[in-house]
Write an enzyme that holds these catalytic residues in place. Structure first.
Site, PDB file in Angstrom:
ATOM      1  N   HIS A 253     -12.572  -2.749 -10.463  1.00  0.00           N
ATOM      2  CA  HIS A 253     -13.896  -3.369 -10.471  1.00  0.00           C
ATOM      3  C   HIS A 253     -14.869  -2.634  -9.554  1.00  0.00           C
ATOM      4  O   HIS A 253     -16.062  -2.531  -9.850  1.00  0.00           O
ATOM      5  CB  HIS A 253     -13.843  -4.855 -10.119  1.00  0.00           C
ATOM      6  CG  HIS A 253     -15.173  -5.503 -10.321  1.00  0.00           C
ATOM      7  ND1 HIS A 253     -15.608  -5.906 -11.565  1.00  0.00           N
ATOM      8  CD2 HIS A 253     -16.207  -5.714  -9.469  1.00  0.00           C
ATOM      9  CE1 HIS A 253     -16.851  -6.358 -11.466  1.00  0.00           C
ATOM     10  NE2 HIS A 253     -17.242  -6.260 -10.200  1.00  0.00           N
ATOM     11  N   HIS A 280     -22.102  -2.336  -2.908  1.00  0.00           N
ATOM     12  CA  HIS A 280     -23.397  -2.044  -3.535  1.00  0.00           C
ATOM     13  C   HIS A 280     -24.358  -1.338  -2.580  1.00  0.00           C
ATOM     14  O   HIS A 280     -25.023  -0.384  -2.956  1.00  0.00           O
ATOM     15  CB  HIS A 280     -24.057  -3.329  -4.040  1.00  0.00           C
ATOM     16  CG  HIS A 280     -23.391  -3.872  -5.270  1.00  0.00           C
ATOM     17  ND1 HIS A 280     -23.280  -3.151  -6.433  1.00  0.00           N
ATOM     18  CD2 HIS A 280     -22.797  -5.055  -5.508  1.00  0.00           C
ATOM     19  CE1 HIS A 280     -22.659  -3.880  -7.338  1.00  0.00           C
ATOM     20  NE2 HIS A 280     -22.353  -5.039  -6.802  1.00  0.00           N
TER      21      HIS A 280
HETATM   22 ZN   LIG Z   1     -19.297  -6.271  -9.783  1.00  0.00          ZN
END
Ligand SMILES: [Zn+2]
Length: 324
Positions: A253, A280
């Site tokens: 993921h 992120h």
């Molecule tokens: Zn994700």
């Protein structure tokens, strides 16, 4: 159903095959719920001309606002990647962008009626299915790529991410969680290979820890979150009754998230991206560092999109979109 045309490769001076740009063959839609609002949301993908890139079209009270899927439009990365223009934002864009990137789609319009994309099952599998349903259309124009001459690196303490010169696109990702169900996991993905992306990455789901999810719920977030779209972990184990799709679904993921964030560069790269415990914010810091280091790469194969994307580096524009 799969209409993907075979690669027509052209040799380049660097000896690496140059691919054509791709879009989807026809309009296609789906409906799901938003992770944070818990409300239904409709998503429509439309074909787009060469050199358009990926553009999010946010429908809001009779108005349509176009938001380029570019790091200059990122307004928030705390729980998901949010893109914005003025007061109009769309959040949780990373899994759809990963699907488009992984399947080699360069140009598309993504029409969304609400403030976030549907979460589906927490992976990119439903978006891959959507693109496969529409079919893939190869365009005449070549796809430009950034070819690296030297590494670009971003660090946050002992966590880091870098891109190094290489003869092809490659991702190597490592995570290390002090949790019995995760531990250290590493994965390498070579080349822009849609079939391998679909088989090994696209179905890996978002994961979260029970103690953090409780905090999100208390803050009124993740209202649409459930065991149907998140791998949930308590202190010892995976809570979902059906368990994992792979023992290393977590690092898969992370690769998925990274591809979605690399899509925000707006142009593909020829280089080896290596991440040690990224996320992120770190992924996007690398994208920004690449744009801020024009001496580290050159554009191979031209492509007006590449030129246009790399021209959107004015600090005023970034400051404006960040504060929006
Ligand atoms: Zn994700």
């Amino acid at each position: 159903m799969l209409l993907q045309s075979p690669d027509r490769r052209e040799p380049t001076p660097g000896g690496v095959p140059l691919l054509k740009q791709r879009t989807i063959a026809e309009k296609v839609s789906c409906t799901g719920i938003g992770l944070h609002t818990g409300s239904p949301v409709q998503l429509t993908l439309l074909p787009a001309r060469a050199d358009t890139g990926i553009v999010i079209v946010r429908h809001d009270r009779g108005r349509s606002v176009e938001i380029p899927a570019h790091v200059s439009a990122v307004s928030d990365t705390r729980f998901a990647t949010t893109l914005g223009r003025g007061e109009h934002t769309v959040t949780t864009v990373e899994h759809l962008l990963a699907a488009l990137y992984g399947l080699g789609i360069d140009n598309a319009r993504v029409v969304v009626e609400g403030p976030e994309l549907p979460v589906m099952d927490g992976s990119a599998a439903s978006f891959v299915y959507l693109v496969r349903t529409a079919g893939v259309f190869e365009q005449r124009e070549p796809r430009g790529v950034l070819r690296f001459r030297r590494p670009v690196e971003v660090r946050d303490g002992s966590r880091w991410i870098r891109v190094e010169p290489a003869r092809e696109f490659r991702v190597s990702y490592a995570i290390d969680f002090d949790h019995p169900a995760i531990g250290r996991q590493e994965l390498t993905l070579c080349g822009h290979d849609p079939a391998r992306f679909e088989r090994e990455i696209a179905s890996a789901r978002t994961f979260g820890f029970l103690r953090e999810v409780r905090a999100l719920w208390d803050a009124g977030l993740a209202k649409g979150g459930s065991l149907d779209n998140t791998v949930l972990l308590d202190e010892q184990r995976v809570v979902n009754p059906d368990g994992l799709r792979w023992p290393d679904e977590f690092v898969r993921h992370k690769v998925l998230d990274l591809l979605g964030d690399l899509a925000l560069l707006g142009v593909r790269i020829q280089g080896h991206v290596r991440a040690e415990r990224g996320g992120h914010a770190l992924h996007l810091a690398l994208v920004q560092a690449i744009l801020d280091s024009p001496d580290a790469w050159r554009i191979q194969g031209g492509g007006r999109l590449a030129e246009a994307v790399l021209a959107t580096r004015q600090p005023e524009e970034r400051a404006a979109s960040r504060s929006a």
